[in-house]
Design an enzyme around this catalytic site. Structure first.
Site, short mmCIF file in Angstrom:
data_model
loop_
_atom_site.label_atom_id
_atom_site.label_comp_id
_atom_site.label_asym_id
_atom_site.label_seq_id
_atom_site.Cartn_x
_atom_site.Cartn_y
_atom_site.Cartn_z
N ASN A 42 0.84 -1.20 0.00
CA ASN A 42 0.00 0.00 0.00
C ASN A 42 0.87 1.25 0.00
O ASN A 42 1.96 1.29 0.60
CB ASN A 42 -1.00 0.00 1.16
CG ASN A 42 -0.36 -0.08 2.53
OD1 ASN A 42 0.68 -0.69 2.70
ND2 ASN A 42 -0.99 0.55 3.51
N ILE A 43 0.39 2.25 -0.72
CA ILE A 43 1.10 3.52 -0.85
C ILE A 43 0.12 4.64 -0.51
O ILE A 43 -0.88 4.83 -1.22
CB ILE A 43 1.66 3.70 -2.28
CG1 ILE A 43 2.64 2.55 -2.61
CG2 ILE A 43 2.35 5.06 -2.42
CD1 ILE A 43 3.09 2.51 -4.06
N GLU A 44 0.38 5.31 0.62
CA GLU A 44 -0.54 6.35 1.08
C GLU A 44 -0.09 7.73 0.60
O GLU A 44 1.10 7.97 0.36
CB GLU A 44 -0.63 6.31 2.61
CG GLU A 44 -1.20 4.98 3.09
CD GLU A 44 -1.46 4.91 4.58
OE1 GLU A 44 -0.95 5.78 5.33
OE2 GLU A 44 -2.18 3.98 4.98
N CYS A 53 -4.19 0.69 -2.48
CA CYS A 53 -4.00 -0.54 -1.71
C CYS A 53 -2.94 -1.43 -2.36
O CYS A 53 -2.70 -1.36 -3.58
CB CYS A 53 -5.30 -1.34 -1.65
SG CYS A 53 -6.61 -0.59 -0.68
N GLU A 55 -3.08 -4.58 -3.04
CA GLU A 55 -3.62 -5.49 -4.06
C GLU A 55 -3.70 -4.81 -5.42
O GLU A 55 -3.36 -5.39 -6.45
CB GLU A 55 -5.02 -5.96 -3.67
CG GLU A 55 -5.08 -6.73 -2.35
CD GLU A 55 -5.35 -5.84 -1.15
OE1 GLU A 55 -4.77 -4.74 -1.07
OE2 GLU A 55 -6.14 -6.26 -0.29
N CYS A 90 -10.36 -4.82 0.44
CA CYS A 90 -11.45 -3.83 0.44
C CYS A 90 -12.33 -4.02 -0.80
O CYS A 90 -11.98 -4.72 -1.75
CB CYS A 90 -10.88 -2.41 0.50
SG CYS A 90 -10.31 -1.77 -1.08
N CYS A 93 -10.79 -3.09 -4.23
CA CYS A 93 -9.86 -4.11 -4.73
C CYS A 93 -10.60 -5.34 -5.23
O CYS A 93 -10.19 -5.98 -6.20
CB CYS A 93 -8.84 -4.48 -3.65
SG CYS A 93 -7.65 -3.16 -3.35
N1 THU Z 1 -5.23 -1.34 2.55
C1 THU Z 1 -4.67 -2.19 1.64
O1 THU Z 1 -3.57 -1.95 1.11
N2 THU Z 1 -5.34 -3.32 1.32
C2 THU Z 1 -6.52 -3.71 1.90
O2 THU Z 1 -7.05 -4.76 1.55
C3 THU Z 1 -7.14 -2.88 2.93
C4 THU Z 1 -6.51 -1.56 3.16
C5 THU Z 1 -4.46 -0.13 2.94
C6 THU Z 1 -5.03 1.18 2.46
C7 THU Z 1 -4.47 2.13 3.51
O3 THU Z 1 -3.15 2.50 3.13
C8 THU Z 1 -4.37 1.30 4.77
O4 THU Z 1 -4.42 -0.05 4.34
C9 THU Z 1 -5.47 1.57 5.77
O5 THU Z 1 -6.71 1.50 5.19
#
Ligand code: THU
Length: 132
Positions: A42-44, A53, A55, A90, A93
């Site tokens: 994941n990259i915020e 996310c 995935e 989520c 995804c």
């Molecule tokens: N996130 C994912 O990368 N995959 C998931 O299936 C659920 C959520 C990440 C998004 C965000 O960076 C962090 O988790 C919190 O929601």
């Protein structure tokens, strides 16, 4: 299919996660039908809706490199040093998976390489939308 190896890749990819806002680190490893693995984390982004996310990073890397047939994905996510719970993908995804995968696509959510749960896409996204 070596599910444990796929889980190991997902767990390793958590180390690449960029999650300064949530602290929730996720790694994913996507297996193609011809045996290749594409990974993601994941990259915020400070403008939160721009976050991606793990995935989807894995899927978009794979599709942009020409892959089109997928067997399974392993996902490992959590706030601790090791995932303390199973990180279910989520809804966004799941839709992306639905775009590129059949209902028998395997989704593995892992806490460790020996502790994981398995679902099919059909189970996690029943009655999915398909544009005719
Ligand atoms: N996130 C994912 O990368 N995959 C998931 O299936 C659920 C959520 C990440 C998004 C965000 O960076 C962090 O988790 C919190 O929601």
């Amino acid at each position: 299919m070596d599910i444990q190896a796929l889980c190991r890749e997902a767990l390793m990819m958590r180390g690449r996660s960029y999650a300064p806002y949530s602290g929730f680190r996720v790694g994913a490893a996507l297996l193609t039908r011809d045996g290749r693995i594409f990974t993601g984390c994941n990259i915020e982004v400070g403008s939160f809706s721009s976050t991606c996310c793990a995935e989807r990073v894995a899927f978009f890397k794979a599709v942009s490199e020409g892959a089109s047939e997928f067997e399974a994905i392993a996902i490992a996510g959590g706030a601790g040093a090791m995932p303390d719970d199973y990180c279910s993908p989520c809804g966004v995804c799941r839709e992306v998976m639905s775009e590129f995968c059949n209902e028998d696509f395997l989704i593995v959510i892992a806490r460790t390489e020996d502790d994981y749960q398995e679902f099919t896409l059909g189970e996690l996204l029943p009655q999915r939308f398909v544009l005719q």
